[in-house]
Scaffold this motif. Structure first.
Motif, short mmCIF file in Angstrom:
data_model
loop_
_atom_site.label_atom_id
_atom_site.label_comp_id
_atom_site.label_asym_id
_atom_site.label_seq_id
_atom_site.Cartn_x
_atom_site.Cartn_y
_atom_site.Cartn_z
N ASP A 99 58.61 71.75 -28.05
CA ASP A 99 57.38 71.12 -28.53
C ASP A 99 56.22 72.03 -28.15
O ASP A 99 55.77 72.00 -27.00
CB ASP A 99 57.20 69.75 -27.92
CG ASP A 99 55.93 69.07 -28.40
OD1 ASP A 99 55.62 67.96 -27.92
OD2 ASP A 99 55.21 69.66 -29.25
N TYR A 102 53.32 70.50 -26.13
CA TYR A 102 53.53 69.79 -24.87
C TYR A 102 52.67 70.42 -23.79
O TYR A 102 52.78 71.62 -23.55
CB TYR A 102 55.00 69.80 -24.47
CG TYR A 102 55.29 68.97 -23.26
CD1 TYR A 102 55.47 69.53 -22.00
CD2 TYR A 102 55.39 67.57 -23.37
CE1 TYR A 102 55.73 68.76 -20.89
CE2 TYR A 102 55.66 66.79 -22.27
CZ TYR A 102 55.82 67.39 -21.03
OH TYR A 102 56.08 66.61 -19.93
N TRP A 110 59.36 66.00 -19.85
CA TRP A 110 59.55 66.80 -21.06
C TRP A 110 60.76 66.28 -21.82
O TRP A 110 60.72 66.13 -23.04
CB TRP A 110 59.75 68.27 -20.70
CG TRP A 110 59.81 69.17 -21.88
CD1 TRP A 110 58.77 69.72 -22.55
CD2 TRP A 110 61.01 69.61 -22.56
NE1 TRP A 110 59.23 70.47 -23.61
CE2 TRP A 110 60.59 70.43 -23.63
CE3 TRP A 110 62.37 69.40 -22.36
CZ2 TRP A 110 61.50 71.04 -24.49
CZ3 TRP A 110 63.27 70.00 -23.22
CH2 TRP A 110 62.84 70.81 -24.27
N SER A 113 59.73 63.08 -23.55
CA SER A 113 58.85 63.31 -24.69
C SER A 113 59.63 63.78 -25.91
O SER A 113 59.44 63.27 -27.03
CB SER A 113 57.79 64.35 -24.32
OG SER A 113 56.95 64.64 -25.42
#
Length: 131
Positions: A99, A102, A110, A113
């Motif tokens: 990502d 992020y 993480w 997410s």
């Protein structure tokens, strides 16, 4: 963003594999890239992730600590996952994910997410461990 995994296969208990993920379409050397795995009927599980900048910080799920090693090569835009001492519980499809937006560090958040739907995923590579 594109992520392409390779290196899966069938091995016996105690065997080893090296999974590779080639990444493109984002700033590779300032990102967190990681590996998840999934078996049918279960949610994807975060396995390992790495910060590809000079920090090189890594995080592993407890079940693979000491057996799996994640690394990155910024010159090749590659992330690797070495799997040692494989057991039947490691049988799964392994996915590479990232990502670029992020804002944090490699760790459980993480994983959460990405698992919640953020970021980008590869198509997966199958790892099968048998006796």
């Amino acid at each position: 963003v594109q992520l392409v995994e390779s290196g899966g296969g069938s091995v016996q208990i105690g065997g080893s594999l090296i999974l590779s993920c080639v990444a493109s379409g984002f700033t590779f050397d300032d990102s967190i890239i990681g590996w998840f795995r999934q078996v049918p009927g279960k949610e994807r599980e975060g396995v390992a992730c790495i910060n590809t900048n000079d920090d090189g910080h890594v995080h592993y799920v407890n079940s693979v600590k000491g057996r799996f090693t994640i690394s990155s090569d910024s010159a090749k835009n590659m992330v690797y996952l070495r799997l040692n001492n494989l057991g039947p519980e490691d049988t799964a499809v392994y996915f590479c994910a990232t990502d670029p937006l992020y804002p944090g560090y490699p760790g459980p958040m993480w994983f959460e997410s990405l698992a919640a739907g953020a970021g980008y995923w590869g198509q997966g590579t199958q790892v099968s461990v048998s006796s």
